[in-house]
Design a protein around this motif. Structure first.
Motif, PDB file in Angstrom:
ATOM      1  N   SER A 171      68.333   1.587   9.746  1.00 42.67           N
ATOM      2  CA  SER A 171      68.051   0.206   9.357  1.00 42.67           C
ATOM      3  C   SER A 171      66.959  -0.356  10.234  1.00 42.67           C
ATOM      4  O   SER A 171      66.863  -0.022  11.400  1.00 42.67           O
ATOM      5  N   GLU A 172      66.121  -1.180   9.649  1.00 41.68           N
ATOM      6  CA  GLU A 172      65.033  -1.803  10.385  1.00 41.68           C
ATOM      7  C   GLU A 172      65.179  -3.308  10.263  1.00 41.68           C
ATOM      8  O   GLU A 172      65.316  -3.855   9.166  1.00 41.68           O
ATOM      9  N   PRO A 173      65.092  -4.032  11.371  1.00 43.28           N
ATOM     10  CA  PRO A 173      65.288  -5.470  11.310  1.00 43.28           C
ATOM     11  C   PRO A 173      64.309  -6.173  10.389  1.00 43.28           C
ATOM     12  O   PRO A 173      64.629  -7.146   9.745  1.00 43.28           O
ATOM     13  N   GLU A 174      63.071  -5.630  10.280  1.00 42.17           N
ATOM     14  CA  GLU A 174      62.072  -6.323   9.485  1.00 42.17           C
ATOM     15  C   GLU A 174      62.121  -5.910   8.021  1.00 42.17           C
ATOM     16  O   GLU A 174      61.364  -6.388   7.215  1.00 42.17           O
ATOM     17  N   ALA A 175      62.952  -4.912   7.681  1.00 40.80           N
ATOM     18  CA  ALA A 175      62.985  -4.404   6.320  1.00 40.80           C
ATOM     19  C   ALA A 175      64.284  -4.797   5.664  1.00 40.80           C
ATOM     20  O   ALA A 175      65.148  -3.999   5.409  1.00 40.80           O
ATOM     21  N   VAL A 176      64.461  -6.056   5.428  1.00 40.08           N
ATOM     22  CA  VAL A 176      65.698  -6.565   4.838  1.00 40.08           C
ATOM     23  C   VAL A 176      65.434  -6.886   3.385  1.00 40.08           C
ATOM     24  O   VAL A 176      64.622  -7.752   3.073  1.00 40.08           O
ATOM     25  N   ASP A 177      66.082  -6.165   2.484  1.00 37.04           N
ATOM     26  CA  ASP A 177      65.848  -6.357   1.057  1.00 37.04           C
ATOM     27  C   ASP A 177      66.756  -7.440   0.507  1.00 37.04           C
ATOM     28  O   ASP A 177      67.360  -7.291  -0.534  1.00 37.04           O
ATOM     29  N   ARG A 178      66.901  -8.525   1.220  1.00 35.13           N
ATOM     30  CA  ARG A 178      67.708  -9.649   0.735  1.00 35.13           C
ATOM     31  C   ARG A 178      67.215 -10.926   1.397  1.00 35.13           C
ATOM     32  O   ARG A 178      67.688 -11.307   2.466  1.00 35.13           O
ATOM     33  N   PRO A 179      66.222 -11.601   0.819  1.00 35.43           N
ATOM     34  CA  PRO A 179      65.684 -12.809   1.441  1.00 35.43           C
ATOM     35  C   PRO A 179      66.713 -13.926   1.429  1.00 35.43           C
ATOM     36  O   PRO A 179      67.627 -13.943   0.611  1.00 35.43           O
ATOM     37  N   PRO A 180      66.587 -14.879   2.323  1.00 35.18           N
ATOM     38  CA  PRO A 180      67.528 -15.991   2.360  1.00 35.18           C
ATOM     39  C   PRO A 180      67.405 -16.854   1.115  1.00 35.18           C
ATOM     40  O   PRO A 180      66.388 -16.851   0.426  1.00 35.18           O
ATOM     41  N   ALA A 181      68.447 -17.575   0.805  1.00 35.55           N
ATOM     42  CA  ALA A 181      68.439 -18.441  -0.371  1.00 35.55           C
ATOM     43  C   ALA A 181      67.390 -19.536  -0.208  1.00 35.55           C
ATOM     44  O   ALA A 181      67.135 -20.015   0.893  1.00 35.55           O
ATOM     45  N   ASP A 196      60.589 -22.287   6.430  1.00 39.83           N
ATOM     46  CA  ASP A 196      60.903 -21.393   7.540  1.00 39.83           C
ATOM     47  C   ASP A 196      59.944 -20.202   7.507  1.00 39.83           C
ATOM     48  O   ASP A 196      59.049 -20.115   6.667  1.00 39.83           O
ATOM     49  N   ARG A 197      60.170 -19.263   8.405  1.00 41.94           N
ATOM     50  CA  ARG A 197      59.222 -18.142   8.510  1.00 41.94           C
ATOM     51  C   ARG A 197      59.243 -17.275   7.258  1.00 41.94           C
ATOM     52  O   ARG A 197      58.213 -16.700   6.876  1.00 41.94           O
ATOM     53  N   HIS A 198      60.386 -17.160   6.576  1.00 41.25           N
ATOM     54  CA  HIS A 198      60.444 -16.374   5.356  1.00 41.25           C
ATOM     55  C   HIS A 198      59.575 -17.000   4.267  1.00 41.25           C
ATOM     56  O   HIS A 198      58.843 -16.312   3.550  1.00 41.25           O
ATOM     57  N   THR A 199      59.661 -18.323   4.149  1.00 43.89           N
ATOM     58  CA  THR A 199      58.862 -19.008   3.132  1.00 43.89           C
ATOM     59  C   THR A 199      57.376 -18.859   3.423  1.00 43.89           C
ATOM     60  O   THR A 199      56.573 -18.615   2.509  1.00 43.89           O
ATOM     61  N   TRP A 200      56.985 -19.006   4.684  1.00 41.90           N
ATOM     62  CA  TRP A 200      55.578 -18.877   5.025  1.00 41.90           C
ATOM     63  C   TRP A 200      55.072 -17.454   4.799  1.00 41.90           C
ATOM     64  O   TRP A 200      53.923 -17.253   4.364  1.00 41.90           O
ATOM     65  N   ARG A 255      52.835  -3.907   2.540  1.00 41.55           N
ATOM     66  CA  ARG A 255      52.647  -5.359   2.445  1.00 41.55           C
ATOM     67  C   ARG A 255      53.937  -6.044   2.004  1.00 41.55           C
ATOM     68  O   ARG A 255      54.323  -7.084   2.546  1.00 41.55           O
ATOM     69  N   ALA A 256      54.613  -5.452   1.009  1.00 45.40           N
ATOM     70  CA  ALA A 256      55.876  -6.035   0.548  1.00 45.40           C
ATOM     71  C   ALA A 256      56.946  -5.954   1.633  1.00 45.40           C
ATOM     72  O   ALA A 256      57.761  -6.860   1.792  1.00 45.40           O
ATOM     73  N   ARG A 257      56.933  -4.874   2.396  1.00 45.31           N
ATOM     74  CA  ARG A 257      57.918  -4.732   3.472  1.00 45.31           C
ATOM     75  C   ARG A 257      57.675  -5.766   4.573  1.00 45.31           C
ATOM     76  O   ARG A 257      58.614  -6.362   5.107  1.00 45.31           O
ATOM     77  N   GLY A 258      56.415  -5.970   4.908  1.00 44.36           N
ATOM     78  CA  GLY A 258      56.121  -6.867   6.005  1.00 44.36           C
ATOM     79  C   GLY A 258      56.246  -8.339   5.661  1.00 44.36           C
ATOM     80  O   GLY A 258      56.673  -9.143   6.498  1.00 44.36           O
ATOM     81  N   LEU A 259      55.894  -8.718   4.418  1.00 45.10           N
ATOM     82  CA  LEU A 259      55.868 -10.130   4.060  1.00 45.10           C
ATOM     83  C   LEU A 259      57.029 -10.571   3.171  1.00 45.10           C
ATOM     84  O   LEU A 259      57.439 -11.729   3.231  1.00 45.10           O
ATOM     85  N   LEU A 260      57.551  -9.672   2.353  1.00 43.64           N
ATOM     86  CA  LEU A 260      58.669 -10.032   1.475  1.00 43.64           C
ATOM     87  C   LEU A 260      60.010  -9.512   1.978  1.00 43.64           C
ATOM     88  O   LEU A 260      61.046  -9.819   1.397  1.00 43.64           O
ATOM     89  N   GLY A 261      59.989  -8.727   3.033  1.00 44.46           N
ATOM     90  CA  GLY A 261      61.237  -8.142   3.518  1.00 44.46           C
ATOM     91  C   GLY A 261      61.824  -7.153   2.529  1.00 44.46           C
ATOM     92  O   GLY A 261      63.032  -6.926   2.518  1.00 44.46           O
ATOM     93  N   LEU A 262      60.987  -6.559   1.686  1.00 42.08           N
ATOM     94  CA  LEU A 262      61.444  -5.634   0.647  1.00 42.08           C
ATOM     95  C   LEU A 262      61.211  -4.206   1.104  1.00 42.08           C
ATOM     96  O   LEU A 262      60.070  -3.799   1.354  1.00 42.08           O
TER      97      LEU A 262
END
Length: 391
Positions: free
Chosen positions: A8-18, A24-28, A85-92
């Motif tokens: 598991s990688e902390p930056e590779a979370v395939d579940r963005p917050p609601a 917040d940082r996810h939205t930006w 790019r999707a992994r780094g910015l979308l957490g996908l």
């Protein structure tokens, strides 16, 4: 038997917050992703159109198809960049597809054909081609939203980003089970090569330390006997007698070595007779039951034989058992092997008994290897091999 390690990688979370009314940082990160969609998709669109135009347009010449194959290889690089790019910015987190498989036909044409039918390259090209209108839309909506739709922008951004996630999963993920199997078989092929190399080293060592050394001693002994033949016939006769004993020992070692490569009884009489022969060499009584109305392919038969042979060696050396049994039968398209003993148990794949090597060998041919050996026993080892009809 294959194993898969999942990290598991902390930056590779395939579940963005609601989504919520907060930047917040996810939205930006999602805003940055959507704003960069336009230049990235424009670059991908131009690349695909140029590659297809040149490759298809020149297909009637000798350079068209190589250009198209090179373009598909470049599309793989575009796909890798998009997944990053999707992994780094979308957490996908999107798994990387298997490498381009080696050509089944040697030579330039084989490599060309392997590149032209690459499904990963074609899906990435499709992804890059259809994304241009979407890139324009997401860039425009996000840019306008920064000045006009500020209160609800997090919701808008999240919806657009989720659509991007869906497209990336659909077209940039490994396509199907086949690609996963290709990757596993590439790994298993390495196991087979390593095992074959180890077997060759074992045969070389056995020849060097066994029969070859005896034959050298035999040649020296016969040479001395020849020198003494006229001056001391009795001593020469003794030397010849000793050489005769060395010959018999060398022949026995060569027979044992040949049995370890491929026993004649297996070739001539099949698995039932070969396993019965192996059982007689075990230090505990072994009951062999083989229910095989027909013989499997030679390669499968050989793997089954050596699997049982090594398992019975483990019974002799490590189990402390009083009895053992071997059962072999066919079930649908599988050859099943079960070896039991009433010993002390505690066997596993990581205790240096050779079982991990057996598991690797069976896994390399799409087989299974299961060890059930609780402390105190009994031990049951079950192996499965694909059934292939004898040619």
């Amino acid at each position: 038997m294959t194993a898969r390690i999942i990290t598991s990688e902390p930056e590779a979370v395939d579940r963005p917050p609601a989504p919520r009314f907060a930047f917040d940082r996810h939205t930006w990160k999602e805003i940055v992703y959507l704003l960069t969609n336009l230049p990235v998709t424009l670059l991908g669109f131009v690349y695909v159109v140029t590659t297809l135009s040149i490759g298809v347009g020149l297909a009637v010449t000798v350079i068209g198809l190589p250009v198209l194959a090179a373009g598909l290889l470049g599309a793989r690089l575009l796909g890798r960049a998009e997944r990053a790019r999707a992994r780094g910015l979308l957490g996908l987190r999107v798994e990387e597809p298997s490498p381009l498989p080696r050509a089944s036909v040697d030579g330039w044409f084989g490599r060309l054909w392997s590149g032209l039918k690459d499904p990963v390259g074609w899906r990435t090209m499709l992804y890059s081609f259809i994304r241009l209108p979407w890139g324009v839309l997401t860039f425009t909506v996000t840019l306008v939203g920064l000045f006009v739709l500020w209160p609800v922008l997090p919701f808008v951004v999240r919806g657009l980003a989720n659509a991007d996630r869906a497209m990336a999963r659909a077209l940039l993920s490994p396509s199907d089970e086949l690609e996963r199997r290709i990757a596993e078989l590439e790994s298993d092929r390495g196991v087979v090569v390593d095992t074959a190399a180890a077997d060759l080293r074992r045969i070389e060592r056995d020849l060097h330390d066994g029969a070859q050394a005896r034959l050298v001693n035999l040649a020296m002994g016969l040479g001395l006997a020849k020198e003494k033949l006229l001056e001391d016939p009795d001593a020469a006769a003794v030397m010849v007698d000793e050489a005769h004993g060395e010959v018999k020992l060398a022949l026995q070692e060569l027979r044992d070595l040949a049995r370890g490569i491929h026993p004649a009884v297996l070739t001539d009489r099949g698995l039932d007779a070969a396993l019965s022969s192996v059982a007689t060499r075990c230090t505990v009584p072994v009951k062999v039951t083989a229910d095989l109305p027909e013989r499997p392919a030679e390669a499968i038969e050989g793997i089954a034989y050596f699997t049982v042979s090594e398992l019975l060696q483990n019974v002799s050396k490590h189990s402390g058992a009083r009895s053992a049994s071997v059962d072999v039968w066919r079930s649908a398209d599988r050859l099943l092997i079960q070896v039991r003993d009433d010993g002390r148990g505690g066997a596993s794949l990581d205790k240096g008994t050779g079982m991990s090597g057996l598991a690797d060998r069976l896994g390399a041919v799409d087989g299974l290897f299961v060890v059930d050996s609780p402390a105190g026993g009994p031990t049951t080892v079950t192996a499965e091999l694909p059934w292939r009809d004898r040619a």
